[in-house]
Design an enzyme around this catalytic site. Sequence first.
Site, PDB file in Angstrom:
ATOM      1  N   TYR A   1      31.091  63.896 100.619  1.00 56.15           N
ATOM      2  CA  TYR A   1      32.524  63.613 100.772  1.00 56.15           C
ATOM      3  C   TYR A   1      32.854  63.150 102.190  1.00 56.15           C
ATOM      4  O   TYR A   1      33.710  62.281 102.388  1.00 56.15           O
ATOM      5  CB  TYR A   1      33.343  64.851 100.418  1.00 56.15           C
ATOM      6  CG  TYR A   1      33.413  65.140  98.936  1.00 56.15           C
ATOM      7  CD1 TYR A   1      33.629  64.117  98.015  1.00 56.15           C
ATOM      8  CD2 TYR A   1      33.260  66.436  98.442  1.00 56.15           C
ATOM      9  CE1 TYR A   1      33.690  64.375  96.657  1.00 56.15           C
ATOM     10  CE2 TYR A   1      33.323  66.705  97.084  1.00 56.15           C
ATOM     11  CZ  TYR A   1      33.535  65.663  96.191  1.00 56.15           C
ATOM     12  OH  TYR A   1      33.602  65.915  94.837  1.00 56.15           O
TER      13      TYR A   1
ATOM     14  N   GLU B   1      11.619  88.043  87.727  1.00 58.65           N
ATOM     15  CA  GLU B   1      12.227  86.789  87.275  1.00 58.65           C
ATOM     16  C   GLU B   1      13.643  86.973  86.751  1.00 58.65           C
ATOM     17  O   GLU B   1      14.558  86.236  87.120  1.00 58.65           O
ATOM     18  CB  GLU B   1      11.362  86.166  86.177  1.00 58.65           C
ATOM     19  CG  GLU B   1      12.001  84.950  85.510  1.00 58.65           C
ATOM     20  CD  GLU B   1      11.219  84.458  84.314  1.00 58.65           C
ATOM     21  OE1 GLU B   1      11.765  83.597  83.590  1.00 58.65           O
ATOM     22  OE2 GLU B   1      10.079  84.912  84.080  1.00 58.65           O
TER      23      GLU B   1
ATOM     24  N   ASP C   1       8.122  86.393  82.963  1.00 58.10           N
ATOM     25  CA  ASP C   1       7.846  86.380  81.531  1.00 58.10           C
ATOM     26  C   ASP C   1       6.448  85.805  81.305  1.00 58.10           C
ATOM     27  O   ASP C   1       5.967  84.983  82.097  1.00 58.10           O
ATOM     28  CB  ASP C   1       8.876  85.514  80.793  1.00 58.10           C
ATOM     29  CG  ASP C   1      10.263  86.153  80.771  1.00 58.10           C
ATOM     30  OD1 ASP C   1      10.351  87.379  80.986  1.00 58.10           O
ATOM     31  OD2 ASP C   1      11.241  85.417  80.556  1.00 58.10           O
TER      32      ASP C   1
END
Length: 360
Positions: free
Chosen positions: A140, A239, A291
């Site tokens: 911006y 995780e 996992d």
Amino acid sequence: MAARKKKKPATRKKKASPKKKPAAKKKAVKKKSPKQPAPSTSKLEAASDDQVVDELVTEAGRIRKVLLRGERPEIKTPQRSLKNVTLSKEKGYFEIGRKRLVRTLTVNTVRTFAQTLKFMALSKEMVLIDDLASKREVYYQSINWGDARFNDQSESDAVMDDVEAMFSIHAISREQLRFIPEEHGGAVAGNLTVIDRDPETGADVPIDCRSLGSGSYTVPSLVEGHRFETDAKFVLAVETGGMYQRLTHHRWWKATQSVIVNLGGVPSRATRRFLRRLSDEHGLPVFVFTDCDPYGFANIYRTLKVGSGNAAHINKFYCVPRARLIGVTPQDILDYKLPTHPLKDVDVKRAKAALKNDPF
């Protein structure tokens, strides 16, 4: 004559002893060397604000001198591609090679040159006034840069990556240039006190991660000025947020004398840097619980431990070579006949890609 006879055996022993010792000493050094790079890398990243400003001014001054001579300046950055990356077993992470990309000032590159110098000027200003700007905010702000303004966010991000790559060879990260990501850092709880700094007074602000009730300490975007006090034996990086909440709810860190950090998927740069500093400065092992799937192994754990190939120029800042994977493995599922969900097509594809292309 008696004296000479005594000296001869002595000289023989001196000649013989070096032949046996050097080999053993060299082997010992080679075995220990992989454990050494982490602390030295941490020291390299502790560039002060004055050093950051000096490097910015030096690079801008070099370009100016070339222009005043009527010549075309060049900007060199590390080539950020898998062809210029190797997995260093000694250092413990993906390391950038020596290949460089050279951008020469021409009619076609003048706009990118101007954008790069604008980025450097903005960085210097923010360091001097102790300010920060996100990627979106920089985009911006470029509206006021005239012809050098960016057409879209991706163009701004690309130049920012180039600027970071330029100064990474001076052990300066993007955060030290005061450009911060939008992403949040991970949550932390356990046997750790983080010594932060009051931005106004500069006074120490101790934050005890044992005394936050049901809440947690959130890793900020810039962690270079922080100090740590801990008697923890190890760090557990998990995780998922669910597992982190369960462990902190039951004060598992208290029973195990540890620190728990929530990665929240692939860990952010701030979280990785936080873990790296904590591990290096206090010699703490970092155990990673993910996992049991290709994404957990090949994305989350790999990125934390050795970094990524596309960001090899900053891996020495953010990887955690002491990280070790714990938890269930695919072999455990077979050996113990554990219940599991079948892999999806995307999981199979990720696993095959990792086995084929990932040296880790």
